[in-house]
Write a protein that holds these residues in place. Structure first.
Motif, mmCIF file in Angstrom:
data_model
loop_
_atom_site.group_PDB
_atom_site.id
_atom_site.type_symbol
_atom_site.label_atom_id
_atom_site.label_comp_id
_atom_site.label_asym_id
_atom_site.label_seq_id
_atom_site.Cartn_x
_atom_site.Cartn_y
_atom_site.Cartn_z
ATOM 1 N N PRO A 1 0.816 -1.215 0.000
ATOM 2 C CA PRO A 1 0.000 0.000 0.000
ATOM 3 C C PRO A 1 0.849 1.263 0.000
ATOM 4 N N GLY A 2 0.545 2.151 -0.913
ATOM 5 C CA GLY A 2 1.264 3.412 -0.998
ATOM 6 C C GLY A 2 2.621 3.353 -1.650
ATOM 7 N N LYS A 3 2.979 2.173 -2.164
ATOM 8 C CA LYS A 3 4.299 2.028 -2.778
ATOM 9 C C LYS A 3 4.158 1.614 -4.232
ATOM 10 N N GLU A 4 5.222 1.812 -4.973
ATOM 11 C CA GLU A 4 5.223 1.401 -6.375
ATOM 12 C C GLU A 4 5.400 -0.112 -6.490
ATOM 13 N N ARG A 5 4.929 -0.640 -7.603
ATOM 14 C CA ARG A 5 5.113 -2.063 -7.861
ATOM 15 C C ARG A 5 6.599 -2.338 -8.087
ATOM 16 N N GLU A 6 7.111 -3.393 -7.456
ATOM 17 C CA GLU A 6 8.514 -3.742 -7.583
ATOM 18 C C GLU A 6 8.665 -5.205 -7.977
#
Length: 124
Positions: free
Chosen positions: A40-45
């Motif tokens: 949540p709240g982060k870019e896909r990695e």
């Protein structure tokens, strides 16, 4: 093209999970495959990828030694074995395929097809 993911769930820190992804609608011999996650709240990695010929794999330092990617082109299935899970591994995990031969990438922008995602939660 279709992906059917399974294997996510809730696990305690230090535990293990194996994610599976059954794919159809494309010729796997010409595609590298990868696993990605998004918190949540982060870019896909990207957390792993494997080349079309299974000779090249890649893992970022955050999961190296704990995660293992594999594929079975005869069964059109890919796997992500995750061991020694940590709370920071929590997120939605996606399988994906990119049209690329003899190598692989963990750049989400280079992938052509995506699964629907499965939730992995690591918590005590």
């Amino acid at each position: 093209v279709q992906f059917v993911e399974s294997g996510g769930g809730l696990v305690q820190p230090g535990g293990s999970l194996t994610l599976s992804c059954v794919y159809s609608g494309f010729t796997p011999d010409y595609y590298a495959i990868g696993w990605f996650r998004q918190a949540p709240g982060k870019e896909r990695e990207g957390v792993s990828c494997i080349s079309n010929d299974d000779k090249i794999t890649y893992y970022p330092d955050s999961v190296k030694g704990r995660f293992t990617i594999s594929r079975d082109n005869f069964k059109n299935t890919m796997f992500l074995q995750m061991n020694n899970l940590k709370p920071e591994d929590t997120g939605v995990y996606y399988c994906a395929a990119e049209y690329r031969r003899l190598t692989c990438s963990t750049d989400p922008g280079s992938y052509d097809y995506w699964g629907q995602g499965t939730q992995v939660t690591v918590s005590s």
